[in-house]
Motif scaffolding. Structure first.
Motif, short mmCIF file in Angstrom:
data_model
loop_
_atom_site.label_atom_id
_atom_site.label_comp_id
_atom_site.label_asym_id
_atom_site.label_seq_id
_atom_site.Cartn_x
_atom_site.Cartn_y
_atom_site.Cartn_z
N LEU A 111 20.70 32.31 48.94
CA LEU A 111 21.61 31.48 49.72
C LEU A 111 21.08 30.06 49.86
CD1 LEU A 111 22.63 34.01 52.49
CD2 LEU A 111 24.10 33.08 50.71
N LYS A 125 24.80 20.96 47.82
CA LYS A 125 24.45 19.62 48.29
C LYS A 125 24.31 18.65 47.14
CE LYS A 125 21.14 19.01 51.16
NZ LYS A 125 19.92 19.13 51.98
N TYR A 163 22.98 26.75 48.55
CA TYR A 163 23.24 25.62 49.45
C TYR A 163 22.71 24.32 48.85
CZ TYR A 163 23.52 22.80 53.64
OH TYR A 163 23.81 21.80 54.53
N GLN A 164 21.52 24.37 48.26
CA GLN A 164 20.97 23.17 47.61
C GLN A 164 21.84 22.74 46.44
OE1 GLN A 164 18.54 21.17 48.51
NE2 GLN A 164 18.17 22.42 50.33
N SER A 184 26.83 32.78 55.72
CA SER A 184 25.51 33.17 55.22
C SER A 184 24.70 33.87 56.31
CB SER A 184 24.74 31.95 54.72
OG SER A 184 25.42 31.34 53.67
N LYS A 215 30.72 22.93 54.61
CA LYS A 215 29.38 23.53 54.59
C LYS A 215 29.08 24.34 55.83
CE LYS A 215 27.50 20.02 51.61
NZ LYS A 215 26.72 18.81 51.55
N SER A 230 32.02 22.98 49.07
CA SER A 230 31.15 21.83 49.32
C SER A 230 31.69 20.95 50.45
CB SER A 230 31.00 21.00 48.05
OG SER A 230 32.24 20.49 47.63
N PHE A 242 30.16 27.82 55.28
CA PHE A 242 29.20 28.48 54.39
C PHE A 242 27.96 28.93 55.15
CE2 PHE A 242 25.52 28.23 51.56
CZ PHE A 242 25.89 29.18 50.62
N MET A 243 27.46 28.09 56.04
CA MET A 243 26.26 28.43 56.82
C MET A 243 26.54 29.61 57.76
SD MET A 243 23.78 26.24 56.06
CE MET A 243 22.78 25.86 57.44
#
Length: 116
Positions: A101, A109, A105-106, A64, A57, A54, A60-61
């Motif tokens: 994914l 967040k 991600y949500q 992904s 991010k 977290s 992570f993006m």
């Protein structure tokens, strides 16, 4: 806490199901299923280590996007190896992975917002 436990249990079940698909249809989409097993393992690690993910991010993006590109490449590679089993529905796998994914991600967040 209960939502996190349910999510981890679902990830373990998904990983088990993906491993069972090698027994059911071992000659079809082998590289794609190997990549999906790796993705499920990484997704499980992300669920266990949400605090670190977290915070970063952008990593992570990037991972992904890289995963989706490699997933599409493995589907093309699998269809090249066995063209007799080619199906247009197989190219919906990246769409489903993108949805997963997006939901992860949500979830990251909302967990970050709850901590603040």
């Amino acid at each position: 806490m209960i939502q996190n436990a349910v999510s981890i249990i679902l990830d373990i079940l998904l990983l088990g199901f993906l491993l069972l698909t090698f027994y059911w249809g071992y000659e079809f989409l082998v590289a794609t299923r190997l990549l999906l097993v790796a993705f499920a393992a990484v997704y499980l690690i992300v669920q266990l280590r949400k605090n670190y993910i977290s915070i970063s991010k952008s990593v992570f993006m990037i991972l992904s996007a890289l995963f989706l590109l490699v997933l599409t490449g493995t589907i093309v590679f699998d269809h090249y190896l066995s063209p007799s089993f080619a199906s247009d529905r197989d190219f919906l796998i990246p769409v489903f992975a993108l949805n997963l994914l997006g939901s992860l991600y949500q979830d990251l967040k909302t967990e970050t917002r709850e901590k603040e």
